[in-house]
Design a protein around this motif. Sequence first.
Motif, PDB file in Angstrom:
ATOM      1  N   GLU A   1     -47.305 -40.731  37.603  1.00 52.02           N
ATOM      2  CA  GLU A   1     -46.953 -42.062  38.091  1.00 52.02           C
ATOM      3  C   GLU A   1     -45.932 -42.751  37.199  1.00 52.02           C
ATOM      4  O   GLU A   1     -45.340 -43.754  37.576  1.00 52.02           O
ATOM      5  N   GLU A   2     -45.729 -42.185  35.981  1.00 47.55           N
ATOM      6  CA  GLU A   2     -44.735 -42.778  35.096  1.00 47.55           C
ATOM      7  C   GLU A   2     -43.495 -41.895  35.045  1.00 47.55           C
ATOM      8  O   GLU A   2     -43.573 -40.683  35.232  1.00 47.55           O
ATOM      9  N   ASN A   3     -42.376 -42.537  34.752  1.00 46.85           N
ATOM     10  CA  ASN A   3     -41.120 -41.818  34.680  1.00 46.85           C
ATOM     11  C   ASN A   3     -40.557 -41.763  33.274  1.00 46.85           C
ATOM     12  O   ASN A   3     -40.882 -42.610  32.439  1.00 46.85           O
ATOM     13  N   PHE A   4     -39.712 -40.786  33.052  1.00 46.91           N
ATOM     14  CA  PHE A   4     -39.001 -40.690  31.782  1.00 46.91           C
ATOM     15  C   PHE A   4     -37.511 -40.634  32.055  1.00 46.91           C
ATOM     16  O   PHE A   4     -37.057 -40.000  33.017  1.00 46.91           O
ATOM     17  N   SER A   5     -36.753 -41.280  31.172  1.00 44.63           N
ATOM     18  CA  SER A   5     -35.304 -41.160  31.249  1.00 44.63           C
ATOM     19  C   SER A   5     -34.752 -41.143  29.830  1.00 44.63           C
ATOM     20  O   SER A   5     -35.316 -41.767  28.926  1.00 44.63           O
ATOM     21  N   PRO A   6     -33.655 -40.424  29.607  1.00 41.38           N
ATOM     22  CA  PRO A   6     -33.081 -40.330  28.263  1.00 41.38           C
ATOM     23  C   PRO A   6     -32.769 -41.683  27.644  1.00 41.38           C
ATOM     24  O   PRO A   6     -32.760 -41.839  26.432  1.00 41.38           O
ATOM     25  N   LYS A   7     -32.517 -42.661  28.507  1.00 45.02           N
ATOM     26  CA  LYS A   7     -32.238 -44.003  27.979  1.00 45.02           C
ATOM     27  C   LYS A   7     -33.347 -44.483  27.052  1.00 45.02           C
ATOM     28  O   LYS A   7     -33.091 -45.209  26.098  1.00 45.02           O
ATOM     29  N   LEU A   8     -34.572 -44.076  27.354  1.00 44.38           N
ATOM     30  CA  LEU A   8     -35.717 -44.531  26.580  1.00 44.38           C
ATOM     31  C   LEU A   8     -35.650 -44.064  25.127  1.00 44.38           C
ATOM     32  O   LEU A   8     -36.346 -44.600  24.265  1.00 44.38           O
ATOM     33  N   MET A   9     -34.818 -43.020  24.866  1.00 40.52           N
ATOM     34  CA  MET A   9     -34.758 -42.467  23.513  1.00 40.52           C
ATOM     35  C   MET A   9     -33.594 -43.035  22.698  1.00 40.52           C
ATOM     36  O   MET A   9     -33.331 -42.569  21.597  1.00 40.52           O
ATOM     37  N   LEU A  10     -32.896 -44.018  23.234  1.00 40.13           N
ATOM     38  CA  LEU A  10     -31.779 -44.588  22.481  1.00 40.13           C
ATOM     39  C   LEU A  10     -32.271 -45.175  21.168  1.00 40.13           C
ATOM     40  O   LEU A  10     -33.306 -45.819  21.115  1.00 40.13           O
ATOM     41  N   GLY A  11     -31.493 -44.938  20.133  1.00 37.46           N
ATOM     42  CA  GLY A  11     -31.884 -45.428  18.811  1.00 37.46           C
ATOM     43  C   GLY A  11     -32.674 -44.362  18.052  1.00 37.46           C
ATOM     44  O   GLY A  11     -32.964 -44.520  16.870  1.00 37.46           O
TER      45      GLY A  11
ATOM     46  N   ILE B   1     -20.977 -31.941  24.444  1.00 32.90           N
ATOM     47  CA  ILE B   1     -21.015 -32.135  22.997  1.00 32.90           C
ATOM     48  C   ILE B   1     -20.098 -33.299  22.641  1.00 32.90           C
ATOM     49  O   ILE B   1     -18.922 -33.310  22.980  1.00 32.90           O
ATOM     50  N   GLY B   2     -20.654 -34.263  21.933  1.00 30.47           N
ATOM     51  CA  GLY B   2     -19.880 -35.436  21.540  1.00 30.47           C
ATOM     52  C   GLY B   2     -19.881 -36.518  22.604  1.00 30.47           C
ATOM     53  O   GLY B   2     -19.364 -37.613  22.378  1.00 30.47           O
ATOM     54  N   LYS B   3     -20.429 -36.180  23.779  1.00 26.95           N
ATOM     55  CA  LYS B   3     -20.429 -37.206  24.841  1.00 26.95           C
ATOM     56  C   LYS B   3     -21.860 -37.678  25.100  1.00 26.95           C
ATOM     57  O   LYS B   3     -22.825 -37.025  24.710  1.00 26.95           O
ATOM     58  N   THR B   4     -21.955 -38.799  25.800  1.00 30.78           N
ATOM     59  CA  THR B   4     -23.272 -39.337  26.120  1.00 30.78           C
ATOM     60  C   THR B   4     -24.033 -38.363  26.995  1.00 30.78           C
ATOM     61  O   THR B   4     -23.474 -37.800  27.943  1.00 30.78           O
ATOM     62  N   ALA B   5     -25.298 -38.178  26.676  1.00 33.98           N
ATOM     63  CA  ALA B   5     -26.123 -37.264  27.449  1.00 33.98           C
ATOM     64  C   ALA B   5     -26.257 -37.772  28.879  1.00 33.98           C
ATOM     65  O   ALA B   5     -26.334 -38.967  29.126  1.00 33.98           O
ATOM     66  N   PRO B   6     -26.305 -36.824  29.825  1.00 36.34           N
ATOM     67  CA  PRO B   6     -26.408 -37.214  31.242  1.00 36.34           C
ATOM     68  C   PRO B   6     -27.745 -37.912  31.513  1.00 36.34           C
ATOM     69  O   PRO B   6     -28.739 -37.690  30.809  1.00 36.34           O
ATOM     70  N   GLU B   7     -27.728 -38.735  32.532  1.00 29.10           N
ATOM     71  CA  GLU B   7     -28.917 -39.496  32.881  1.00 29.10           C
ATOM     72  C   GLU B   7     -29.805 -38.735  33.841  1.00 29.10           C
ATOM     73  O   GLU B   7     -29.341 -37.848  34.552  1.00 29.10           O
ATOM     74  N   PHE B   8     -31.097 -39.059  33.824  1.00 29.51           N
ATOM     75  CA  PHE B   8     -31.983 -38.667  34.909  1.00 29.51           C
ATOM     76  C   PHE B   8     -33.210 -39.559  34.853  1.00 29.51           C
ATOM     77  O   PHE B   8     -33.434 -40.269  33.881  1.00 29.51           O
ATOM     78  N   ASN B   9     -33.997 -39.520  35.881  1.00 22.54           N
ATOM     79  CA  ASN B   9     -35.199 -40.355  35.964  1.00 22.54           C
ATOM     80  C   ASN B   9     -36.282 -39.520  36.644  1.00 22.54           C
ATOM     81  O   ASN B   9     -36.289 -39.388  37.870  1.00 22.54           O
ATOM     82  N   LEU B  10     -37.168 -38.922  35.850  1.00 22.41           N
ATOM     83  CA  LEU B  10     -38.107 -37.969  36.428  1.00 22.41           C
ATOM     84  C   LEU B  10     -39.546 -38.291  36.049  1.00 22.41           C
ATOM     85  O   LEU B  10     -39.801 -38.849  34.988  1.00 22.41           O
ATOM     86  N   PRO B  11     -40.490 -37.914  36.908  1.00 20.79           N
ATOM     87  CA  PRO B  11     -41.906 -38.154  36.579  1.00 20.79           C
ATOM     88  C   PRO B  11     -42.347 -37.307  35.381  1.00 20.79           C
ATOM     89  O   PRO B  11     -41.839 -36.220  35.147  1.00 20.79           O
ATOM     90  N   ILE B  12     -43.308 -37.848  34.628  1.00 16.54           N
ATOM     91  CA  ILE B  12     -43.812 -37.128  33.467  1.00 16.54           C
ATOM     92  C   ILE B  12     -44.868 -36.135  33.935  1.00 16.54           C
ATOM     93  O   ILE B  12     -45.718 -36.450  34.777  1.00 16.54           O
ATOM     94  N   LEU B  13     -44.806 -34.928  33.400  1.00 16.16           N
ATOM     95  CA  LEU B  13     -45.647 -33.827  33.866  1.00 16.16           C
ATOM     96  C   LEU B  13     -47.139 -34.176  33.889  1.00 16.16           C
ATOM     97  O   LEU B  13     -47.836 -33.921  34.865  1.00 16.16           O
ATOM     98  N   HIS B  14     -47.631 -34.791  32.767  1.00 17.39           N
ATOM     99  CA  HIS B  14     -49.059 -35.060  32.682  1.00 17.39           C
ATOM    100  C   HIS B  14     -49.433 -36.435  33.217  1.00 17.39           C
ATOM    101  O   HIS B  14     -50.602 -36.793  33.210  1.00 17.39           O
ATOM    102  N   LYS B  15     -48.395 -37.198  33.627  1.00 16.60           N
ATOM    103  CA  LYS B  15     -48.684 -38.556  34.115  1.00 16.60           C
ATOM    104  C   LYS B  15     -47.661 -38.899  35.175  1.00 16.60           C
ATOM    105  O   LYS B  15     -46.740 -39.700  34.961  1.00 16.60           O
TER     106      LYS B  15
ATOM    107  N   SER C   1     -40.704 -33.626  34.607  1.00 10.10           N
ATOM    108  CA  SER C   1     -40.860 -32.583  35.608  1.00 10.10           C
ATOM    109  C   SER C   1     -39.662 -32.520  36.535  1.00 10.10           C
ATOM    110  O   SER C   1     -39.456 -33.395  37.370  1.00 10.10           O
ATOM    111  N   ASP C   2     -38.858 -31.476  36.367  1.00  8.85           N
ATOM    112  CA  ASP C   2     -37.640 -31.330  37.165  1.00  8.85           C
ATOM    113  C   ASP C   2     -37.876 -30.222  38.180  1.00  8.85           C
ATOM    114  O   ASP C   2     -37.405 -29.099  38.032  1.00  8.85           O
ATOM    115  N   VAL C   3     -38.625 -30.532  39.223  1.00  7.14           N
ATOM    116  CA  VAL C   3     -39.044 -29.495  40.171  1.00  7.14           C
ATOM    117  C   VAL C   3     -37.855 -28.882  40.913  1.00  7.14           C
ATOM    118  O   VAL C   3     -37.795 -27.675  41.125  1.00  7.14           O
ATOM    119  N   ASP C   4     -36.886 -29.733  41.295  1.00 14.89           N
ATOM    120  CA  ASP C   4     -35.758 -29.217  42.074  1.00 14.89           C
ATOM    121  C   ASP C   4     -34.609 -28.708  41.232  1.00 14.89           C
ATOM    122  O   ASP C   4     -33.668 -28.151  41.773  1.00 14.89           O
TER     123      ASP C   4
END
Lengths: 653, 157, 178
Positions: free
Chosen positions: C52-62, C36-50, C123-126
């Motif tokens: 071949e593409e990845n998602f990371s929290p960085k993409l939601m900045l702004g 709380i109050g700190k930058t959210a942790p990073e990750f880079n994971l494949p998107i469930l329905h796609k 998709s965070d399988v592990d």
Amino acid sequence: MIPELGHFALIVALVIALIQSSLPVIGAAKGIPSWIALAKPTAQLQLFFLIISFACLLYAFIVHDFSVMYVANNSNTALPLIYRISAVWGAHEGSLLLWVLVLSIWTGAVTVFSKSIPKDVLARVISVMGMVSVGFLLFTLLTSNPFERLAIAPVQGQDLNPLLQDFGLAIHPPMLYMGYVGFSVAFAFAIAAMLGGKLDAAWARWSRPWTNIAWIFLTIGISLGSWWAYYELGWGGWWFWDPVENASFLPWLVGTALMHSLAVTEKRGTFKAWTVLLAVSAFSLSLLGTFLVRSGILTSVHAFATDPARGVYILIFLIIVIGGSLTLYALRAPSIRSSTTFELFSRETALLFNNVILVVVAASVLLGTLYPLLLDALGFGKISVGPPYFNSVFVPLTIPLALLLGVGAMMRWKQDNPMRLVKALGFLFAVSVVVGGLLPLFFSRYEFGAAIGLMLATWITLTALQGIRLRLMNKGYTYASIKSVPRSFFGMSIAHIGVAVFIVGITLTSIYSEEKDVRMIPGEKYLLNGYSFEFKGVRSTQGPNYHAEKGHLTVSKDNQLVATMYPEKRVYRVQRSPMTEAAIDAGLTRDLFIALGEPRGADGAWSLRLYVKPFIRWIWFGTLIMALGGLLAATDRRYRFAGKKMNHKGVTA
Amino acid sequence: MKSIMIILSLFCFLNPNIYAAAVEMKKFESDLHEQRYKNLIDELRCLVCQNQNLADSNSELAQDLRNKVYKMINDGQSDQEVMDFMVTRYGDFVLYRPPFKASTFLLWIGPFIILIIGLLVLVNFIRHRKRNVITALSNNEKEKLKQLLNDNKGKFK
Amino acid sequence: MKLNRAVLPLLAFIVLVVFLAIGLTKDPRKLPSPFIGKTAPEFNLPILHKMEENFSPKLMLGKVWILNVWASWCVSCRAEHQVLNNLVKYHQVNLVGLNYKDDINDARRWLSRYGDPYQLSASDVDGIAGIEWGVYGVPETFIMDKKGAVRLKHTGPVTNKDIKEKIVPLIKKLENES
């Protein structure tokens, strides 16, 4: 019909308890003999109705009456009879019924074994116990009624938690309750004494046997819990400093201090106010424990179906009972006077020291247990306080306590001479240091901690034996001369030796236990601490209400077969939960312990956890011996023939 | 909603599955590594079955975290780094040995303070014990005693 | 002097009772998030329905956004799912899912059966991302502000009451922040 009878009996018991808790004590204050005389009959009548109530619930379990909600939640047609009986106290509502029953048993016992107690004192004692009964009966009837019915009775019950389907755990709660609730007697005597304004040696003498017996039950109850955890929970631990374990340990610590303090007050007429405070505290801690377990305020593996609403009720009860008694103490304690004095170097001082250490340990355990709650309440977030903290606090404090044990029992009352003690015990101390220092050489590696533990245990044992020797020396070691020494003396010596045995157990098992996770195929062997474990395979079997995978191992030492062991993995059919039944080969000097893991391959390989645990039985032997010592002390003839001959003798030396 | 939380929190107690021993086969480079691993998983708290340490808990999260500890040790990270990793993500709650900070100062120093207070009270009590003793009778009490003796003069024969 | 000392146990007890009373209002099992109050942790994971593409929290900045941790094997997730469906229907929110320790096919089937309120699910399988975020149970919900800092963590299923009283007001507040 029967459950309604049980419910009705409970209500009647409450009404009787209301009378029991009010009229006798008012009668004692105002001098109304007819009201004072109500103490015994109301107490005994309450017991009678609670026995009926308990019997009704027991009956409901035995005949599988699933229309009673509590029975449906905790039983099953496949549940063996013995566990249907123990299921009565297997969950919150039933265990409360057991609590009030045990309280009424103690109260009834007080009415029977009280010939030397003046009627007005007895009236106050019975009334105070009645007040506690009222509190618990109201709690049961208003929030936790075990006789509640289900509109539609299910065909099958949900079964008793498999963990509770075990002998050790079946008798653990009754033993504990006999202990916790038993401290209410000393508590009631203390309150009665404060109310009546008379606090003399007689009060202490009346309180002692009751306190000792309660202490014995609590000791047994706690060690049963520890032993059960060891053989049932699958990983060889025996104490976890879990909040609820601590909740039972706190009254035990204060109860031990109380036992010693009562000895001083009875014999020397001093420490009166302090002893009263301890008596109030011991039972208060029992009540606090009840609160901690049932309110949901602390996470614990023991927590019953927790409900903050119940927590509020118990808290209010605590405020009334403990707050009331401590207020009474604040008002009356200043006017309590001691009748004798003592010198700095005396048994009195040694016992005071013992009390200080025990109370400091108790306070520290309480602090550690409640600290997470404290921080959270203040908004500082959540922390955990676990075994690393408690061990680092507890272990150092046991050292001065153990040293003191040896010395205290040998010191003279009122005034003693340091040089006399050095002469009497100095040699023994040296022997203890040497023995303790040398024994670890016989183990796999030398550890300084083991040396200290063994030294302390040797010290306690030697001084206890020396004490016995000095007592019997001049009389000769005949049966007659042994009989002439008060039983309580032997009780003390034996209980102290029990502590020594206990210390040996925890020291050696903590330091020298060995554990290994291995993967074995049938026919394979593994060597651990000199023992060769050979795995013979696993086969499937059936139990009365479970299915099991049963492993087979043989253990040898120096090519001699030592044990054949069958660790199991069971799945109980109703709750469908896997449970590990570890195989244990118990021994005087070591336990072999095997837990079955998982199948690990087509070749019949399984993972297994192997343990060799040296001297672990000594932990529970130690507590048993302590309890035995307590029993000897409690059955001293002083208490059995109280009233007739004793009063003339006055304060005993 | 509340009942769901209660059910979830009861999950660990009512489910004896967690008491099925967690026997795992892990290979270590050295005995020291294995010992460090065992010590660490003893001192880390399971967040799901909150009354067990990572060593004893059979919950999935505990398995995952044990694997993480194992990996970190094999990667050459120190005990402190492992603990910091856990604390960064789960807070101080995950440590069974509470860290020594301002908020836990009272916890760690407490027993010591209680001991000192206990000893001080003890010393105080011993020094003042004489004051509690009823030594001499006051004049009033002396008068009363005389009266009683006079009244009962002929009674014991 | 004597009276002072005898009152101490009572005073200590009163202090204890105050803390116990406060304790009754708290839930000892719920852990606050250290982020709380700190930058959210990073990750880079494949998107469930796609995948071949990845998602990371960085993409939601702004952007102000919500991360909801869920799984098809989780009973409570089903309980909260309708609440989430309604949330995105009636409010403008960026809802991203973190599919935790789940089988990909089970997860996709679950969403097609119960509705998919998520812009996407990572998709965070592990369970590695879960550990990075300090997830210890399912479901859990995190709200991040435009700068990428975690502002709220909610453990357990989200109810309509939570939406009305906690989540929507917070989102509105964070939207107004620069």
